[in-house]
Design an enzyme around this catalytic site. Structure first.
Site, PDB file in Angstrom:
ATOM      1  N   ARG A 111       0.846  -1.190   0.000  1.00 32.21           N
ATOM      2  CA  ARG A 111       0.000   0.000   0.000  1.00 32.21           C
ATOM      3  C   ARG A 111       0.889   1.249   0.000  1.00 32.21           C
ATOM      4  O   ARG A 111       1.293   1.740   1.056  1.00 32.21           O
ATOM      5  CB  ARG A 111      -0.941  -0.017   1.209  1.00 32.21           C
ATOM      6  CG  ARG A 111      -1.913  -1.199   1.189  1.00 32.21           C
ATOM      7  CD  ARG A 111      -2.879  -1.177   2.347  1.00 32.21           C
ATOM      8  NE  ARG A 111      -3.743  -2.355   2.351  1.00 32.21           N
ATOM      9  CZ  ARG A 111      -4.563  -2.687   3.344  1.00 32.21           C
ATOM     10  NH1 ARG A 111      -4.639  -1.896   4.415  1.00 32.21           N
ATOM     11  NH2 ARG A 111      -5.310  -3.759   3.278  1.00 32.21           N
ATOM     12  N   GLN A 126      -1.803 -10.023   6.474  1.00 32.64           N
ATOM     13  CA  GLN A 126      -2.938 -10.328   7.329  1.00 32.64           C
ATOM     14  C   GLN A 126      -3.529 -11.681   6.943  1.00 32.64           C
ATOM     15  O   GLN A 126      -3.242 -12.221   5.879  1.00 32.64           O
ATOM     16  CB  GLN A 126      -4.011  -9.241   7.242  1.00 32.64           C
ATOM     17  CG  GLN A 126      -4.659  -9.074   5.885  1.00 32.64           C
ATOM     18  CD  GLN A 126      -5.629  -7.889   5.845  1.00 32.64           C
ATOM     19  OE1 GLN A 126      -5.396  -6.863   6.490  1.00 32.64           O
ATOM     20  NE2 GLN A 126      -6.698  -8.016   5.102  1.00 32.64           N
ATOM     21  N   ASP A 246     -14.883  -2.910  13.714  1.00 30.57           N
ATOM     22  CA  ASP A 246     -13.455  -3.116  13.948  1.00 30.57           C
ATOM     23  C   ASP A 246     -13.224  -3.650  15.353  1.00 30.57           C
ATOM     24  O   ASP A 246     -13.859  -3.184  16.313  1.00 30.57           O
ATOM     25  CB  ASP A 246     -12.677  -1.802  13.808  1.00 30.57           C
ATOM     26  CG  ASP A 246     -12.617  -1.295  12.379  1.00 30.57           C
ATOM     27  OD1 ASP A 246     -12.884  -2.083  11.453  1.00 30.57           O
ATOM     28  OD2 ASP A 246     -12.289  -0.106  12.187  1.00 30.57           O
ATOM     29  N   GLU A 259      -6.088  -1.155  16.273  1.00 32.92           N
ATOM     30  CA  GLU A 259      -6.992  -1.974  15.463  1.00 32.92           C
ATOM     31  C   GLU A 259      -6.342  -3.302  15.105  1.00 32.92           C
ATOM     32  O   GLU A 259      -5.264  -3.344  14.519  1.00 32.92           O
ATOM     33  CB  GLU A 259      -7.385  -1.232  14.185  1.00 32.92           C
ATOM     34  CG  GLU A 259      -8.348  -2.012  13.302  1.00 32.92           C
ATOM     35  CD  GLU A 259      -8.623  -1.340  11.967  1.00 32.92           C
ATOM     36  OE1 GLU A 259      -8.730  -2.065  10.959  1.00 32.92           O
ATOM     37  OE2 GLU A 259      -8.718  -0.088  11.939  1.00 32.92           O
ATOM     38  N   SER A 262     -10.641  -5.623  10.858  1.00 30.50           N
ATOM     39  CA  SER A 262     -11.824  -5.003  10.256  1.00 30.50           C
ATOM     40  C   SER A 262     -12.625  -6.128   9.629  1.00 30.50           C
ATOM     41  O   SER A 262     -12.066  -6.963   8.911  1.00 30.50           O
ATOM     42  CB  SER A 262     -11.415  -3.978   9.198  1.00 30.50           C
ATOM     43  OG  SER A 262     -12.551  -3.441   8.556  1.00 30.50           O
TER      44      SER A 262
END
Length: 345
Positions: A111, A126, A246, A259, A262
């Site tokens: 990203r 993830q 979340d 976090e 999600s």
């Protein structure tokens, strides 16, 4: 611009070698327990998908995917995935996975628009998971049921770490607290969304913040969500909107909310059309993923992403995600970390 938080008198509990062993402990145990708890089969996932198919995750709709031309495809472009939110649902259909079962995969992404910080890297790792659900499960109580299962896996993993490294004491509360984003706004009307999350996580230790993506009473969203995977608009039994949220925990090292995941119940065909209209992008209905969903080819599902490096950071009490994963960091950040006992791998 990169942002860095330096914990006062930071002294990592585990050295570099211990950390590498501990990362494997966390990842091995968590994914095995998650697979058993949610009845998920591990599958192999793509690193990139074809541009223009609608399969890639749009995140908040503004992040640029890494793209490249493919010689054998007459220079058509592929995109490195942001996540596999839509791809996983198609695989539920293609693998013919029965209701009550699902799949998970190791998702690796790049990203380039991330603002680099203690918790944000150019590299994302993830566990992406998706589970086939029935019509009766398309409701808030089922979402909470799955969240509780994931939270139990988190607590068991925390205990495994404590057993192996007794100096890392468990800190997760016995139960996770469910909070609506509208209730949080009502409680802290003068706070920013991030400040509201910090306040809730500090008070409860672990929260599931629900209804993210729909506009709240003051006309703004708590945070953005793409319109074509999570259902953030359906009115729930408690009078709010949204079947997503979340998982947030209080991070004592960073002194902030953190976090971990999600997730949400995925849009039905009807809700997909509604949310595309709300966001002003009905043209997406002509894309591959959207066509398959609207044609009734994809099952109802629930799914999400769970940050691997984030989990390891939390359980191993690390101050920077660069202590867990190898990525690229600005020279200034590397030096400041080195000066403050933060060892980036």
């Amino acid at each position: 611009m990169a942002k860095l938080f330096i914990p006062k008198n930071y002294d990592p509990i585990l050295d570099l070698k211990q950390t590498e062993h501990a990362i494997k402990t966390v990842k091995d145990h968590f994914q095995t327990a998650l697979s058993a708890e949610l009845r998920l089969r591990r599958v192999t996932a793509p690193l990139f998908v074809m541009k223009g198919t609608g399969i890639n995750d749009d995140l908040n709709g503004i992040e640029r995917p890494v793209a490249f031309p493919i010689k054998e495809f007459n220079d058509q472009e592929a995109e490195v995935v942001h996540s596999l939110a839509k791809w996983k649902r198609m695989m539920l259909a293609d693998y013919d996975i029965e209701e009550g079962f699902g799949l998970y995969t190791d998702m690796n992404a790049i990203r380039p628009d991330e603002e680099l910080s203690n918790i944000h890297s150019l590299y994302v790792d993830q566990w992406d998971w998706e589970r086939h659900i029935g019509k009766a499960d398309y409701q808030l109580d089922y979402l909470k049921y799955i969240v509780k299962k994931i939270y139990e896996v988190m607590k068991r993993t925390e205990f495994i770490v404590y057993e192996r490294y007794p100096s890392i004491k468990p800190i997760l509360p016995e139960k996770i607290t469910f909070i609506q984003s509208q209730d949080l706004l009502d409680k802290y009307p003068n706070y920013t969304p991030k400040e509201r999350e910090d306040a809730a996580a500090k008070e409860y230790g672990a929260v599931f913040l629900m209804g993210i993506g729909n506009k709240l009473s003051h006309g703004e969203k708590h945070d953005g969500r793409a319109p074509d995977y999570d259902d953030w608009s359906t009115e729930t039994a408690d009078g709010f909107n949204g079947l997503n949220g979340d998982i947030l925990v209080w991070n004592p090292i960073l002194e902030r909310s953190f976090e971990i995941s999600s997730m949400g119940i995925r849009v039905s065909p009807k809700v997909l059309e509604k949310q595309l209209d709300i966001e002003g992008c009905p043209e997406r209905k002509e894309l591959l993923y959207h066509k398959r969903l609207l044609n009734g080819e994809l099952p109802l599902s629930i799914g999400g992403g769970i940050g691997q490096s984030r989990l390891c950071m939390f359980f191993l009490r690390k101050a920077h995600i660069g202590e867990i994963q190898s990525s690229i960091w600005p020279d200034g950040m590397r030096q400041e970390c080195k000066d403050n006992n933060i060892v980036l791998v």
